[in-house]
Write a protein that holds these residues in place. Structure first.
Motif, PDB file in Angstrom:
ATOM      1  N   THR A  77      -0.130  -2.254  10.380  1.00 35.07           N
ATOM      2  CA  THR A  77       0.622  -3.332   9.720  1.00 35.07           C
ATOM      3  C   THR A  77       0.849  -3.002   8.252  1.00 35.07           C
ATOM      4  O   THR A  77       1.946  -3.201   7.720  1.00 35.07           O
ATOM      5  N   GLN A  78      -0.167  -2.478   7.567  1.00 33.91           N
ATOM      6  CA  GLN A  78      -0.047  -2.084   6.159  1.00 33.91           C
ATOM      7  C   GLN A  78       1.063  -1.052   5.978  1.00 33.91           C
ATOM      8  O   GLN A  78       1.895  -1.166   5.073  1.00 33.91           O
ATOM      9  N   LEU A  79       1.098  -0.054   6.832  1.00 34.50           N
ATOM     10  CA  LEU A  79       2.114   0.989   6.742  1.00 34.50           C
ATOM     11  C   LEU A  79       3.518   0.424   6.948  1.00 34.50           C
ATOM     12  O   LEU A  79       4.450   0.766   6.221  1.00 34.50           O
ATOM     13  N   ILE A  80       3.674  -0.449   7.933  1.00 38.59           N
ATOM     14  CA  ILE A  80       4.977  -1.061   8.214  1.00 38.59           C
ATOM     15  C   ILE A  80       5.420  -1.942   7.049  1.00 38.59           C
ATOM     16  O   ILE A  80       6.556  -1.853   6.586  1.00 38.59           O
ATOM     17  N   GLU A  81       4.520  -2.794   6.553  1.00 41.47           N
ATOM     18  CA  GLU A  81       4.866  -3.708   5.471  1.00 41.47           C
ATOM     19  C   GLU A  81       5.260  -2.955   4.203  1.00 41.47           C
ATOM     20  O   GLU A  81       6.127  -3.398   3.459  1.00 41.47           O
ATOM     21  N   GLN A  82       4.627  -1.818   3.940  1.00 40.86           N
ATOM     22  CA  GLN A  82       4.918  -1.033   2.743  1.00 40.86           C
ATOM     23  C   GLN A  82       6.050  -0.028   2.968  1.00 40.86           C
ATOM     24  O   GLN A  82       6.346   0.781   2.099  1.00 40.86           O
ATOM     25  N   GLN A  83       6.676  -0.093   4.141  1.00 38.86           N
ATOM     26  CA  GLN A  83       7.774   0.795   4.513  1.00 38.86           C
ATOM     27  C   GLN A  83       7.401   2.272   4.359  1.00 38.86           C
ATOM     28  O   GLN A  83       8.185   3.094   3.910  1.00 38.86           O
ATOM     29  N   GLN A  84       6.159   2.574   4.740  1.00 41.52           N
ATOM     30  CA  GLN A  84       5.663   3.950   4.699  1.00 41.52           C
ATOM     31  C   GLN A  84       6.085   4.670   5.979  1.00 41.52           C
ATOM     32  O   GLN A  84       6.216   4.069   7.037  1.00 41.52           O
TER      33      GLN A  84
END
Length: 103
Positions: A54-61
């Motif tokens: 979720t962190q990666l998706i939210e930060q557009q990583q």
């Protein structure tokens, strides 16, 4: 170019999990780079964690990691998908590359 690497050695049951360490490494790399679109995080299956995903998706990583299992996701964040394998079918892949041409 490798921007950051770390080795994790298991020494009993500590308070820190390996996916927490992956999250810290992602933050270190993000602090180094001005353009997150130029970075691809490559992680092993110990990074398989719904919070990290979720962190990666939210930060557009951009990222690649080996899955240990399909996991439940935050439905509000992931457009109604309940499991990781469901959201992966909705993601758009973007591939770029350089090709040398001769005259």
């Amino acid at each position: 170019m490798v921007l950051d690497t770390s080795t994790y050695v298991r020494e009993g049951e500590g308070p820190e999990s390996e996916h927490d360490r992956w999250g810290e490494q992602i933050q270190r790399v993000a602090a180094m780079s001005r353009d997150v679109r130029s970075v691809v995080h490559v992680m092993d299956r110990d990074a398989d964690d719904s919070g990290l995903f979720t962190q990666l998706i939210e930060q557009q990583q951009r990222f690649v990691f080996r899955l240990a299992h399909t996991c439940l996701l935050d439905v509000a964040v992931m457009n109604g998908a309940g499991k990781l394998d469901q959201i992966l079918t909705q993601l758009k892949a973007e591939v770029t590359g350089d090709v040398e041409l001769s005259a």
